[in-house]
Write a protein that holds these residues in place. Sequence first.
Motif, mmCIF file in Angstrom:
data_model
loop_
_atom_site.group_PDB
_atom_site.id
_atom_site.type_symbol
_atom_site.label_atom_id
_atom_site.label_comp_id
_atom_site.label_asym_id
_atom_site.label_seq_id
_atom_site.Cartn_x
_atom_site.Cartn_y
_atom_site.Cartn_z
ATOM 1 N N PRO A 1 -1.579 -10.734 6.445
ATOM 2 C CA PRO A 1 -0.184 -10.759 5.972
ATOM 3 C C PRO A 1 0.331 -12.154 5.650
ATOM 4 O O PRO A 1 1.300 -12.296 4.898
ATOM 5 C CB PRO A 1 0.590 -10.156 7.153
ATOM 6 N N LYS A 2 -0.279 -13.195 6.224
ATOM 7 C CA LYS A 2 0.176 -14.560 5.996
ATOM 8 C C LYS A 2 -0.281 -15.096 4.637
ATOM 9 O O LYS A 2 0.221 -16.115 4.166
ATOM 10 C CB LYS A 2 -0.345 -15.473 7.108
ATOM 11 N N ALA A 3 -1.252 -14.426 4.033
ATOM 12 C CA ALA A 3 -1.775 -14.858 2.731
ATOM 13 C C ALA A 3 -1.076 -14.046 1.637
ATOM 14 O O ALA A 3 -1.473 -12.923 1.331
ATOM 15 C CB ALA A 3 -3.290 -14.659 2.678
ATOM 16 N N ASP A 4 -0.036 -14.609 1.067
ATOM 17 C CA ASP A 4 0.814 -13.853 0.144
ATOM 18 C C ASP A 4 0.062 -13.314 -1.064
ATOM 19 O O ASP A 4 0.395 -12.261 -1.601
ATOM 20 C CB ASP A 4 1.973 -14.733 -0.330
ATOM 21 N N SER A 5 -0.958 -14.046 -1.514
ATOM 22 C CA SER A 5 -1.667 -13.623 -2.726
ATOM 23 C C SER A 5 -2.787 -12.627 -2.460
ATOM 24 O O SER A 5 -3.372 -12.079 -3.391
ATOM 25 C CB SER A 5 -2.246 -14.847 -3.439
ATOM 26 N N LEU A 6 -3.095 -12.380 -1.183
ATOM 27 C CA LEU A 6 -4.222 -11.514 -0.846
ATOM 28 C C LEU A 6 -3.893 -10.049 -1.141
ATOM 29 O O LEU A 6 -2.876 -9.526 -0.691
ATOM 30 C CB LEU A 6 -4.581 -11.671 0.631
ATOM 31 N N LYS A 7 -4.780 -9.384 -1.882
ATOM 32 C CA LYS A 7 -4.545 -7.991 -2.275
ATOM 33 C C LYS A 7 -5.584 -7.025 -1.711
ATOM 34 O O LYS A 7 -5.329 -5.837 -1.591
ATOM 35 C CB LYS A 7 -4.551 -7.870 -3.807
ATOM 36 N N ALA A 8 -6.771 -7.522 -1.377
ATOM 37 C CA ALA A 8 -7.840 -6.667 -0.850
ATOM 38 C C ALA A 8 -8.901 -7.559 -0.213
ATOM 39 O O ALA A 8 -8.988 -8.754 -0.513
ATOM 40 C CB ALA A 8 -8.469 -5.817 -1.957
ATOM 41 N N ILE A 9 -9.685 -6.959 0.688
ATOM 42 C CA ILE A 9 -10.786 -7.676 1.336
ATOM 43 C C ILE A 9 -12.073 -6.872 1.187
ATOM 44 O O ILE A 9 -12.088 -5.668 1.452
ATOM 45 C CB ILE A 9 -10.502 -7.923 2.827
ATOM 46 N N ILE A 10 -13.134 -7.540 0.757
ATOM 47 C CA ILE A 10 -14.467 -6.949 0.683
ATOM 48 C C ILE A 10 -15.276 -7.482 1.866
ATOM 49 O O ILE A 10 -15.264 -8.679 2.150
ATOM 50 C CB ILE A 10 -15.169 -7.339 -0.635
ATOM 51 N N VAL A 11 -15.971 -6.582 2.563
ATOM 52 C CA VAL A 11 -16.829 -6.970 3.687
ATOM 53 C C VAL A 11 -18.271 -6.663 3.302
ATOM 54 O O VAL A 11 -18.578 -5.541 2.866
ATOM 55 C CB VAL A 11 -16.450 -6.216 4.978
ATOM 56 N N CYS A 12 -19.164 -7.635 3.456
ATOM 57 C CA CYS A 12 -20.555 -7.446 3.036
ATOM 58 C C CYS A 12 -21.491 -8.246 3.939
ATOM 59 O O CYS A 12 -21.048 -8.982 4.818
ATOM 60 C CB CYS A 12 -20.729 -7.875 1.579
ATOM 61 N N GLY A 13 -22.781 -8.103 3.723
ATOM 62 C CA GLY A 13 -23.793 -8.828 4.480
ATOM 63 C C GLY A 13 -24.638 -9.710 3.579
ATOM 64 O O GLY A 13 -24.899 -9.348 2.424
ATOM 65 N N ALA A 14 -25.050 -10.856 4.093
ATOM 66 C CA ALA A 14 -25.903 -11.763 3.332
ATOM 67 C C ALA A 14 -27.361 -11.279 3.359
ATOM 68 O O ALA A 14 -27.755 -10.494 4.225
ATOM 69 C CB ALA A 14 -25.814 -13.170 3.913
ATOM 70 N N LEU B 1 -13.906 -11.922 12.372
ATOM 71 C CA LEU B 1 -13.517 -10.825 11.482
ATOM 72 C C LEU B 1 -12.132 -10.310 11.850
ATOM 73 O O LEU B 1 -11.286 -10.083 10.965
ATOM 74 C CB LEU B 1 -14.540 -9.692 11.567
ATOM 75 N N ALA B 2 -11.891 -10.114 13.140
ATOM 76 C CA ALA B 2 -10.584 -9.634 13.584
ATOM 77 C C ALA B 2 -9.480 -10.605 13.190
ATOM 78 O O ALA B 2 -8.400 -10.191 12.742
ATOM 79 C CB ALA B 2 -10.590 -9.417 15.092
ATOM 80 N N ALA B 3 -9.734 -11.903 13.342
ATOM 81 C CA ALA B 3 -8.723 -12.913 12.998
ATOM 82 C C ALA B 3 -8.412 -12.890 11.507
ATOM 83 O O ALA B 3 -7.237 -13.015 11.107
ATOM 84 C CB ALA B 3 -9.214 -14.299 13.416
ATOM 85 N N ILE B 4 -9.435 -12.733 10.675
ATOM 86 C CA ILE B 4 -9.217 -12.665 9.222
ATOM 87 C C ILE B 4 -8.314 -11.481 8.883
ATOM 88 O O ILE B 4 -7.374 -11.592 8.090
ATOM 89 C CB ILE B 4 -10.556 -12.556 8.483
ATOM 90 N N CYS B 5 -8.587 -10.340 9.495
ATOM 91 C CA CYS B 5 -7.795 -9.138 9.215
ATOM 92 C C CYS B 5 -6.364 -9.278 9.734
ATOM 93 O O CYS B 5 -5.408 -8.859 9.076
ATOM 94 C CB CYS B 5 -8.462 -7.914 9.829
ATOM 95 N N PRO C 1 1.635 -2.245 -3.222
ATOM 96 C CA PRO C 1 1.081 -2.608 -1.911
ATOM 97 C C PRO C 1 1.697 -1.843 -0.746
ATOM 98 O O PRO C 1 1.003 -1.540 0.227
ATOM 99 C CB PRO C 1 1.357 -4.113 -1.800
ATOM 100 N N LEU C 2 2.967 -1.520 -0.812
ATOM 101 C CA LEU C 2 3.599 -0.799 0.290
ATOM 102 C C LEU C 2 3.090 0.637 0.380
ATOM 103 O O LEU C 2 2.959 1.188 1.474
ATOM 104 C CB LEU C 2 5.123 -0.822 0.149
ATOM 105 N N THR C 3 2.787 1.246 -0.760
ATOM 106 C CA THR C 3 2.198 2.595 -0.758
ATOM 107 C C THR C 3 0.844 2.574 -0.051
ATOM 108 O O THR C 3 0.546 3.430 0.792
ATOM 109 C CB THR C 3 2.022 3.112 -2.196
ATOM 110 N N LEU C 4 0.032 1.586 -0.384
ATOM 111 C CA LEU C 4 -1.289 1.482 0.229
ATOM 112 C C LEU C 4 -1.173 1.187 1.725
ATOM 113 O O LEU C 4 -1.877 1.780 2.546
ATOM 114 C CB LEU C 4 -2.092 0.382 -0.466
ATOM 115 N N GLN C 5 -0.264 0.284 2.075
ATOM 116 C CA GLN C 5 -0.094 -0.092 3.477
ATOM 117 C C GLN C 5 0.398 1.085 4.311
ATOM 118 O O GLN C 5 -0.093 1.328 5.421
ATOM 119 C CB GLN C 5 0.900 -1.255 3.576
#
Length: 258
Positions: free
Chosen positions: A42-55, A34-38, A205-209
């Motif tokens: 920044p390396k994923a240019d198209s990434l805009k948001a991440i959802i975290v959930c449980g199976a 999880l830490a590595a994904i977060c 994105p910069l406002t959110l960041q």
Amino acid sequence: MEEILYEVNEGVGVVTFNRPQARNALTFGMYSRLAAICRDAPKADSLKAIIVCGAGDKAFAAGTDIAQFRNFSSAQDALDYEKQMDEVLGAVERCSVPTIAAIHGACTGGGAGIAAACDLRIAATDFRFGFPIARTLGNCLSVENLSRLVALIGAGRTREIIFTARLVAAEEAHSIGLISEVLEDREAVMARAREMADLIAGFAPLTLQATKEGLRRLRSKQADLDDHDLVTLCYTSEDFKEGLEAFLAKRKPDWKGR
């Protein structure tokens, strides 16, 4: 079976804790992933948001897999564990894109810590949140983790839920601002999380960041304290060993206060 699933679709990443047979109890490897994904966001240019959930249908994440504590034999083991937890939750907080915890069922211990570190939290009606460690293991939260809770729900309520080892249900969590919405079930939560992520993806994105980082700095400034004595006190105690064995044996611990 992979313990964490991660996929990105149209700019939205979805992290799924994937141990439903264990109520998504978190292994050390899952925390690291999880830490590595977060950190890699920044390396994923198209990434805009991440959802975290449980199976599955039982839990978001029911804390750290307790069996892993059996290998603890020194104060350094405890300090290293709490350091790892702070690093993982810090990575979630510092993630360059907004994070949404889409929660159903049990959200306890380490799972609750992850949810608290996310930017937004929505939950199903079966949501249960807390840190029942005073009843189960007899360990403690680091000052960093306490500060995350205090920032969300205040010192008084943080103290109350830990001292009473109770779990906060969905309606109460909504009323105190711990979660922003209550939905019918996991399916509805996931649909709403995706809708929120798509909405956020269209904003500056910069406002959110900058807002994320500013709020993190406000909180962390108050948590810059040495807590090694407190962590060592609990994790090296006879009570911690008793709590661990009692939990695994499914019996009530016999606390001694030492």
